[in-house]
Design a protein around this motif. Structure first.
Motif, mmCIF file in Angstrom:
data_model
loop_
_atom_site.group_PDB
_atom_site.id
_atom_site.type_symbol
_atom_site.label_atom_id
_atom_site.label_comp_id
_atom_site.label_asym_id
_atom_site.label_seq_id
_atom_site.Cartn_x
_atom_site.Cartn_y
_atom_site.Cartn_z
ATOM 1 N N TRP A 168 32.252 163.776 7.678
ATOM 2 C CA TRP A 168 31.781 162.506 8.243
ATOM 3 C C TRP A 168 32.289 161.305 7.454
ATOM 4 O O TRP A 168 32.106 160.154 7.887
ATOM 5 N N ALA A 169 32.960 161.534 6.305
ATOM 6 C CA ALA A 169 33.460 160.432 5.476
ATOM 7 C C ALA A 169 34.920 160.111 5.768
ATOM 8 O O ALA A 169 35.541 159.368 5.001
ATOM 9 N N LEU A 221 27.122 163.892 -2.498
ATOM 10 C CA LEU A 221 26.073 164.858 -2.168
ATOM 11 C C LEU A 221 25.965 165.056 -0.669
ATOM 12 O O LEU A 221 25.925 166.194 -0.177
ATOM 13 N N HIS A 222 25.925 163.963 0.081
ATOM 14 C CA HIS A 222 25.737 164.090 1.523
ATOM 15 C C HIS A 222 26.975 164.625 2.220
ATOM 16 O O HIS A 222 26.860 165.306 3.238
ATOM 17 N N LEU A 226 26.080 159.058 10.360
ATOM 18 C CA LEU A 226 25.709 157.654 10.265
ATOM 19 C C LEU A 226 24.571 157.336 11.228
ATOM 20 O O LEU A 226 23.663 156.566 10.903
ATOM 21 N N GLY A 227 24.604 157.923 12.409
ATOM 22 C CA GLY A 227 23.502 157.740 13.354
ATOM 23 C C GLY A 227 22.198 158.313 12.827
ATOM 24 O O GLY A 227 21.121 157.755 13.076
ATOM 25 N N ILE A 228 22.273 159.424 12.085
ATOM 26 C CA ILE A 228 21.065 159.998 11.469
ATOM 27 C C ILE A 228 20.488 159.039 10.445
ATOM 28 O O ILE A 228 19.273 158.808 10.386
ATOM 29 N N PHE A 229 21.352 158.428 9.623
ATOM 30 C CA PHE A 229 20.886 157.458 8.639
ATOM 31 C C PHE A 229 20.251 156.245 9.319
ATOM 32 O O PHE A 229 19.257 155.697 8.835
ATOM 33 N N LYS A 248 31.741 161.066 14.803
ATOM 34 C CA LYS A 248 31.374 162.428 15.189
ATOM 35 C C LYS A 248 32.494 163.381 14.804
ATOM 36 O O LYS A 248 33.457 163.563 15.565
ATOM 37 N N PRO A 249 32.424 163.978 13.611
ATOM 38 C CA PRO A 249 33.452 164.959 13.212
ATOM 39 C C PRO A 249 33.407 166.185 14.126
ATOM 40 O O PRO A 249 32.557 166.305 15.017
#
Length: 714
Positions: A478-479, A146-147, A531-534, A484-485
């Motif tokens: 991002w996976a 989803l993310h 990941l930084g947002i999480f 930072k894509p």
């Protein structure tokens, strides 16, 4: 039935104190008469307020109390507002902000009158599927999918809104497990010689992957379209000034789409090209010739196994690529000149045996004609020497610091370079032989753009590869192992004359420059760090829990206003519920009997100015008679006298009038609740538990609801 003024606790907040002059007059009277006048004033003022409130619907009164600004301005609601802003930032605004910094005008250096063609390269979206994390549990796997999709969609939407490119090229690996899903026709099983080549952690899932077929692949194809095709014209379908139109080209395959080398299965490649187009193609865009080559199929030529069927399409393409380039350029020039270039055959009849096929009409203008700058697109990067540094924009490892006095980068720099390695279904770079052949066959290659590595890498090749500058584009997902894509922006401006010669002028405006003059400018645009947002979300969760817990602990200590409503007794049954209730009712009956006698004596002297006694306000039929109970065990639903009611409105708990401006709030702050008309104090631990649980629940459910809304709508 209980009077209406006792049905809600809120009406007790509206008692008013007698005017100061009247208070002094009452205070000068005898004590018994003063008490009766005071009670009469209380009852009349209470009845007046109750009459006014009775005209307002009960639901409206409850709504106004609940949504009063004083109740809304508290720490839990403040945290809800903070969470709302943080979620909007992390799920929406951060994408627009990141891409806004990449707007074309911020880094282009063309003359003012230039009309460049704006192009964007997107590499390795690799939509997450059952092949990506086969051992990951279901909830976490769906959460990742989803993310990842939302991340791609939000980045792409912001890209279209803020940049609105004229052309978008995908550089392969559109799917992650596309090579594994069976086709409706043809054999897609691994060949005998490939048994045992799969990694051990992947081999265990091969049988389960066999159930994914064409239907699943088509759903993945539709999923790709919902992310990228759906929003292609989000900012309009018109191209930039003096551009022919907008294009979205996603036909270049990657090793996750088809496989690599001899492991490619023909039915899977046929399916990919049926829906996305030919992997080998020539396009003239912005007065540049783009040559896309299926390099994963080309790599099969070096395999010892039979691969002729795999390499045949790309070999035929390379053998005719020079002719295709000339035709494409001639067609573009005729279009710009307003001419129609079509193949015309002479109308004559000849014998087949004597017919001359050597001068067959063709659209090929022949060698020696003007040629536009050539840009080579390949999913797998070209070969380079081991340890060739990728430059400072590479995320995995920055370049090693050169020794003092050295101005050139360190060579070799293993950490900053693309590793020259390979494995099952992948190879980090093409072979040296394939790379040299590819550049020399295509011809006039000035720029090369590739994908596959997921991180940025920029190098200048050796002379045997035409000293071409190659940029390996970052993955936009991002996976894919990068925090930072990003994507690559290419601005092209190459004005030409009718014959195809460049008329690009120098900044000083004197004369035409040679073809070696740069006709392209590139810029790496970085996307948000998911990941930084999480991590920020997790930090705010911990901060919110600490803040609400500390406030709950301080509530009984500092007598703070309660966020949770104190418990109220809604059970108006006649029977007492506990032994304490029975004892309390017996004491109340004795007290009320004494008050009744005093009231009767006073009423003779005051001509019925005193209010009715509690005995006079009981039911017309005694509940004790109906239920066979003594009068001491009867629970009355009517209120006692104002002088015996603890803490009503502006009155204090002793029944006298005070100067508190908000006694109801103080009652809540000190842990009191009106149960059966008496003040009962909750224990501090109960107050802390109620405050913490209610406030955390309020913040949690609102935050989760907003998050789910933003996640569901991408």
């Amino acid at each position: 039935m209980a009077p209406s003024y006792y049905s809600t606790r809120s009406s007790r907040d509206h008692f008013v104190e007698p005017p100061s002059l009247l208070s002094r007059v009452i205070a000068g009277l005898p004590s018994e008469l003063s008490a009766q006048i005071q009670s009469l004033w209380d009852r009349n003022s209470y009845a007046a307020v109750s009459t006014r409130e009775s005209r307002i619907p009960r639901g409206l009164r409850h709504w106004t109390e609940r949504w009063h600004p004083r109740r809304l301005l508290n720490l839990p609601h403040l945290l809800v507002l903070v969470w709302l802003l943080v979620l909007l930032w992390g799920e929406r605004w951060v994408f627009e902000s990141a891409i806004k910094t990449c707007e074309w005008g911020r880094w282009e250096r063309w003359p003012r009158d230039a009309t460049p063609h704006h192009l964007v390269f997107l590499a390795d979206p690799q939509l997450i599927d059952p092949h990506s994390y086969p051992g990951r549990p279901w909830p976490l796997d769906k959460f990742t999918m989803l993310h990842t999709d939302n991340y791609l969609k939000r980045s792409y939407i912001s890209l279209q809104k803020k940049l609105h490119p004229d052309t978008i090229f995908f550089l392969g690996d559109l799917f992650d497990g596309g090579r594994e899903w069976r086709t409706a026709h043809g054999n897609t099983d691994d060949p005998q010689w490939a048994n045992g080549l799969r990694p051990a952690d992947e081999q265990a899932y091969v049988k389960s992957w066999r159930r994914y077929g064409d239907d699943f692949w088509l759903r993945e194809y539709n999923r790709f379209g919902r992310i990228f095709d759906k929003y292609w014209n989000l900012a309009g379908s018109d191209a930039g000034p003096w551009q022919r139109g907008r294009k979205l080209i996603s036909s270049l395959p990657g090793n996750h789409d088809l496989g690599f080398g001899a492991n490619i299965k023909i039915p899977i490649r046929n399916r990919f090209e049926t829906y996305f187009g030919e992997g080998n193609r020539v396009d003239v865009i912005g007065n540049h010739t783009f040559v896309s080559v299926d390099s994963v199929s080309l790599s099969a030529a070096s395999s010892p196994h039979f691969t002729k069927d795999i390499t045949k399409p790309v070999e035929e393409f390379l053998s005719n690529v020079q002719v295709m380039k000339r035709k494409a350029v001639a067609h573009e020039l005729s279009f710009q000149a307003g001419e129609e270039r079509v193949l015309r055959l002479p109308h004559k009849v000849e014998e087949l045996d004597s017919a001359d096929f050597s001068n067959f009409p063709t659209l090929d203008p022949g060698e020696g004609k003007a040629e536009l700058p050539t840009i080579l697109l390949t999913h797998v990067p070209l070969y380079r020497e081991k340890g060739t540094p990728c430059g400072p924009k590479r995320e995995h490892w920055p370049p090693a610091t050169p020794p003092k006095g050295q101005t050139t980068p360190i060579f070799p720099d293993e950490r900053n370079a693309i590793s020259l390695s390979g494995g099952y279904q992948y190879q980090n770079v093409l072979s040296e032989e394939d790379s040299v052949r590819l550049v020399s066959t295509v011809g006039n290659v000035q720029r090369v753009f590739s994908g596959d590595d997921h991180d940025y890498c920029e190098i200048v090749h050796a002379e045997n590869k035409n000293s071409a500058r190659e940029i390996t584009v970052k993955s936009m997902s991002w996976a894919m192992g990068v925090r930072k894509p990003g994507f690559l922006m290419l601005s092209m401006w190459n004005p030409i004359d009718a014959s195809g010669q460049s008329i690009h002028s120098s900044p000083s405006g004197h004369g035409a420059l040679s073809q070696a003059h740069p006709t392209t400018e590139s810029h790496l645009c970085l996307l948000p760090d998911q990941l930084g947002i999480f991590i920020r979300y997790l930090s705010l969760v911990i901060l919110s829990l600490l803040a609400l817990t500390i406030r709950a602990i301080l509530t009984p200590i500092l007598h703070l206003p309660h966020f949770a409503d104190p418990p109220t007794e809604t059970d108006l049954s006649i029977l007492p519920t506990t032994k304490q209730d029975m004892k309390r009712r017996e004491e109340d009956e004795g007290h009320r009997s004494s008050n009744s006698s005093t009231s009767s004596t006073s009423s003779n002297n005051t001509q019925n100015l005193a209010p009715r006694s509690s005995a006079a306000r009981t039911r017309s039929v005694s509940p004790a008679k109906g239920y066979g109970l003594p009068s001491s065990q009867v629970r009355f639903t009517t209120p006692p006298l104002a002088t015996s009611v603890p803490h009503y409105g502006n009155g204090n708990r002793n029944g006298s009038w005070g100067n508190d401006s908000d006694d109801f709030s103080k009652e809540k702050a000190n842990g009191y609740s009106s149960v059966g008309g008496e003040g009962q104090k909750m224990s501090p631990l109960l107050v802390i538990w109620r405050e913490a649980s209610r406030s955390i629940w309020r913040v949690a459910w609102v935050t989760v609801l907003v998050y789910l809304y933003l996640a569901y709508y991408g």
